[in-house]
Enzyme design. Structure first.
Site, PDB file in Angstrom:
ATOM      1  N   HIS A 147       0.828  -1.222   0.000  1.00 50.54           N
ATOM      2  CA  HIS A 147       0.000   0.000   0.000  1.00 50.54           C
ATOM      3  C   HIS A 147       0.860   1.269   0.000  1.00 50.54           C
ATOM      4  CE1 HIS A 147      -3.942  -2.001   0.901  1.00 50.54           C
ATOM      5  NE2 HIS A 147      -3.142  -2.927   1.373  1.00 50.54           N
ATOM      6  N   ASN A 151     -10.293  -2.853   2.528  1.00 48.14           N
ATOM      7  CA  ASN A 151     -10.004  -2.810   1.091  1.00 48.14           C
ATOM      8  C   ASN A 151     -11.295  -2.542   0.322  1.00 48.14           C
ATOM      9  OD1 ASN A 151      -7.255  -3.290   1.182  1.00 48.14           O
ATOM     10  ND2 ASN A 151      -7.438  -5.490   0.834  1.00 48.14           N
TER      11      ASN A 151
HETATM   12  C1  HEM Z   1      -1.868 -11.210   7.368  1.00 44.64           C
HETATM   13  C2  HEM Z   1      -2.422 -10.329   6.539  1.00 44.64           C
HETATM   14  C3  HEM Z   1      -1.893  -8.943   6.400  1.00 44.64           C
HETATM   15  C4  HEM Z   1      -0.723  -8.404   6.831  1.00 44.64           C
HETATM   16  C5  HEM Z   1       0.398  -9.084   7.600  1.00 44.64           C
HETATM   17  C6  HEM Z   1      -0.724  -7.009   6.441  1.00 44.64           C
HETATM   18  C7  HEM Z   1       0.311  -6.135   6.674  1.00 44.64           C
HETATM   19  C8  HEM Z   1       0.345  -4.826   6.269  1.00 44.64           C
HETATM   20  C9  HEM Z   1       1.455  -3.938   6.445  1.00 44.64           C
HETATM   21  C10 HEM Z   1       2.774  -4.316   7.100  1.00 44.64           C
HETATM   22  C11 HEM Z   1       1.104  -2.738   5.951  1.00 44.64           C
HETATM   23  C12 HEM Z   1       1.945  -1.460   5.917  1.00 44.64           C
HETATM   24  C13 HEM Z   1       1.536  -0.570   7.040  1.00 44.64           C
HETATM   25  C14 HEM Z   1       2.366   0.684   7.139  1.00 44.64           C
HETATM   26  O1  HEM Z   1       3.517   0.709   6.708  1.00 44.64           O
HETATM   27  O2  HEM Z   1       1.856   1.673   7.704  1.00 44.64           O
HETATM   28  C15 HEM Z   1      -0.233  -2.851   5.461  1.00 44.64           C
HETATM   29  C16 HEM Z   1      -0.954  -1.823   4.914  1.00 44.64           C
HETATM   30  C17 HEM Z   1      -2.288  -1.939   4.630  1.00 44.64           C
HETATM   31  N1  HEM Z   1      -3.069  -3.070   4.674  1.00 44.64           N
HETATM   32 FE1  HEM Z   1      -2.490  -4.893   5.221  1.00 44.64          FE
HETATM   33  N2  HEM Z   1      -1.882  -6.725   5.790  1.00 44.64           N
HETATM   34  C18 HEM Z   1      -2.628  -7.882   5.744  1.00 44.64           C
HETATM   35  C19 HEM Z   1      -3.869  -8.026   5.213  1.00 44.64           C
HETATM   36  C20 HEM Z   1      -4.682  -6.992   4.855  1.00 44.64           C
HETATM   37  C21 HEM Z   1      -6.081  -7.087   4.585  1.00 44.64           C
HETATM   38  C22 HEM Z   1      -6.922  -8.369   4.679  1.00 44.64           C
HETATM   39  C23 HEM Z   1      -6.510  -5.827   4.306  1.00 44.64           C
HETATM   40  C24 HEM Z   1      -7.909  -5.357   4.006  1.00 44.64           C
HETATM   41  C25 HEM Z   1      -8.937  -5.740   4.729  1.00 44.64           C
HETATM   42  C26 HEM Z   1      -5.374  -4.936   4.394  1.00 44.64           C
HETATM   43  C27 HEM Z   1      -5.420  -3.574   4.202  1.00 44.64           C
HETATM   44  C28 HEM Z   1      -4.337  -2.734   4.312  1.00 44.64           C
HETATM   45  C29 HEM Z   1      -4.403  -1.317   4.032  1.00 44.64           C
HETATM   46  C30 HEM Z   1      -5.616  -0.512   3.607  1.00 44.64           C
HETATM   47  C31 HEM Z   1      -3.111  -0.828   4.234  1.00 44.64           C
HETATM   48  C32 HEM Z   1      -2.652   0.618   4.032  1.00 44.64           C
HETATM   49  C33 HEM Z   1      -2.901   1.453   5.262  1.00 44.64           C
HETATM   50  C34 HEM Z   1      -2.508   2.882   4.973  1.00 44.64           C
HETATM   51  O3  HEM Z   1      -3.198   3.514   4.162  1.00 44.64           O
HETATM   52  O4  HEM Z   1      -1.508   3.350   5.530  1.00 44.64           O
HETATM   53  N3  HEM Z   1      -4.289  -5.672   4.725  1.00 44.64           N
HETATM   54  N4  HEM Z   1      -0.673  -4.139   5.643  1.00 44.64           N
END
Ligand code: HEM
Length: 505
Positions: A75, A148
């Protein structure tokens, strides 16, 4: 000496207000010292060499050298806006979360929309899920709903997430994205991950290509628990509905825009709000009694599944209004830190394995990406007082309120800060079983993928098949075969049509 430091002996600046320094008309160093010449380095004679004692030059270059922080591991590309959230009526029956009680109250929020795979400067219209992350600055601390624009996910176990992202990102040897190539690492991984079949029917429909964040849905995807003041818990899934309806584009337009106008969605959001218009979404929820979770034909905590809306109808909860652009992209959007682990009383994590992994991963990466005290930055810090004895660390900024006591319990500070009274009766969950590594029994990787395919219009089915064939067609034949197998298990016609497009018998 004043000449050496490029400063004059006169001129005053205000140190009283934090941001006045930035807004003063007079140019200064970061130490607040007036700068009288910002065009010429200090040199020995007019032709050089440059003198190391030009501290203004050194500071300016050194700060510039450090202007980037690590981009998000996923992201990385995103756009944000401020606004508020307001419930239509009290949700007290289901949750004691204070921001969901009073229809007259507006809770400030910050939202960040994003793509998942592309780097920080990548195109907005690439085929990808879109992130939909909302930070509610509630009176009980920050609540983040990190979702999402597609209702399901590729995997259900967090142990697979790093491999999944590695397969989706550019190749480690060449740094070239390989999704649609003869060496497709994306399709390699997906073909061996049958639980992703449902997500593929969403991602490769035109839902995977959009040009405006204003016209997409949002989904919490994971299941959460809402808990009321009596300690009664209920499962909840979140849906955001855009006021302007859903609009998608086909892959030809997405590819064209990626070249001609790669910042389309970012600019669209910014310009809409800058023109004085608002961007609005309605929060809806689906509720399920916890007693009913094992009575379903699918596992309700499995994020590769949706809950059928005829059995679990959408309930409107409130509206979100975006009405203010960030003033500084880096400070407010790049440094924004969301986490599914940021929850408030009345909202809890379900046992959903993926969600449990997420609850660890976000704050962990943010401590690395932004720094230990990332929650002290204005965009991240709660709008209520933070009171505890967690101390120090890099870039510590918050004053502690003085005093000699930095531990709890204590008597020397009158026991302050003391534990807060519980908001209501805590919910109690019964858990039993052996500690094991095992897939869930009720996997059912294909039924909902087939239902989704059959629910699409003829045009949308055609686009889905065409989009898959276009991308998968470049992958190696054995990978194509195993993908066709998975799609056929979802729906025979779906599999046949993709096979035909790939010229597989
Ligand atoms: C085990 C599953 C998942 C892991 C380990 C994971 C991990 C991460 C990590 C490490 C980030 C970066 C955060 C940052 O640097 O601030 C991120 C961002 C993000 N993830 Fe996940 N994620 C997973 C699943 C999901 C799922 C299922 C969704 C949606 C329902 C999702 C939605 C997002 C969104 C929207 C961001 C961006 C947040 C922002 O705008 O700063 N992720 N995720």
């Amino acid at each position: 000496m004043s000449e050496n430091y490029n400063t004059a002996c006169k001129g005053t600046i205000s140190l009283n207000k934090e941001w006045v320094i930035m807004k003063d008309k007079q140019l200064t160093t970061n130490q607040g010292v007036p700068v009288t010449d910002n065009q010429n380095s200090l040199t020995a004679g007019e032709r050089g060499p440059v003198s190391l004692q030009d501290v203004h030059l050194i500071e300016k270059l050194a700060h510039f050298d450090r202007e980037r922080i690590p981009e998000r591991v996923v992201h990385a590309r995103g756009a944000g806006a401020h606004g508020y959230f307001q419930v239509y009526e009290s949700m007290a029956k289901y949750t004691c979360a204070k921001f969901l009680q009073d229809p007259k109250k507006q809770t400030p929020i910050f939202v960040r929309f994003s793509t998942v795979v592309g780097a920080r400067g990548s195109a907005d219209t690439a085929r990808d899920p879109r992130g939909f992350a909302v930070k509610f600055y509630t009176e009980e601390g920050n609540y983040d709903l990190v979702g999402n624009n597609l209702p399901v996910f590729f995997i259900r176990d967090p142990i697979k997430f790093p491999d999944m992202v590695h397969a989706f990102k550019p190749a480690p040897d060449t740094n070239i994205p390989t999704s649609s190539s003869a060496n497709s690492r994306f399709w390699d991984f997906i073909s061996l991950t049958p639980e992703s079949t449902h997500m593929i029917t969403w991602l490769f429909s035109d839902r995977g290509t959009i040009k405006s964040y204003r016209k997409m849905e949002g989904f919490g995807v994971n299941t959460y628990n809402w808990v009321n003041a009596e300690g009664e818990a209920v499962y909840v899934k979140y849906h955001w509905k855009p006021r302007e309806g859903v609009e998608t584009i086909d892959r030809h337009e997405a590819t064209r825009l990626a070249g001609e106008d790669p910042d389309m969605a970012t600019r669209d959001l910014y310009e809409t709000i800058a023109s004085g218009k608002t961007v609005e979404y309605e929060m809806n929820i689906q509720l399920m009694e916890i007693a009913d979770e094992l009575k379903q034909s699918f596992d309700p905590l499995d994020p590769t599944k949706t809950w059928p809306e005829d059995k679990f109808p959408l309930m409107p909860v409130g509206k979100m209004v975006l009405n203010r652009n960030p003033e500084n992209y880096f400070a407010e959007v790049e440094q924004a830190a969301f986490s599914p682990g940021s929850i408030v009383p009345g909202i809890e994590l379900s046992a959903d394995k993926l969600l449990q992994g997420r609850a660890f991963s976000y704050a962990d990466t943010q401590r690395h990406r932004i720094g230990t005290n990332y929650l002290q930055l204005p965009v991240n810090r709660p709008k209520v007082a933070v009171s505890n004895n967690q101390r120090d660390g890099a870039m510590q900024y918050a004053p502690y309120g003085g005093g000699t006591v930095n531990y709890e319990p204590n008597t020397l500070a009158g026991g302050v800060p003391h534990e807060a009274p519980a908001t209501g009766t805590p919910a109690v969950y019964h858990v039993e079983g052996n500690i094991i590594r095992k897939k869930i029994t009720l996997k059912d990787d294909y039924t909902q993928a087939g239902e989704r395919y059959r629910s699409l219009s003829k045009r949308d089915q055609d686009h889905l098949v065409d989009n898959i064939v276009d991308s998968l067609g470049k992958a190696k034949k054995p990978i194509q075969h195993s993908m066709v197998d998975n799609l056929t298990k979802a729906d025979v016609e779906f599999g046949k049509r993709v096979a035909k497009g790939l010229e597989i018998k």
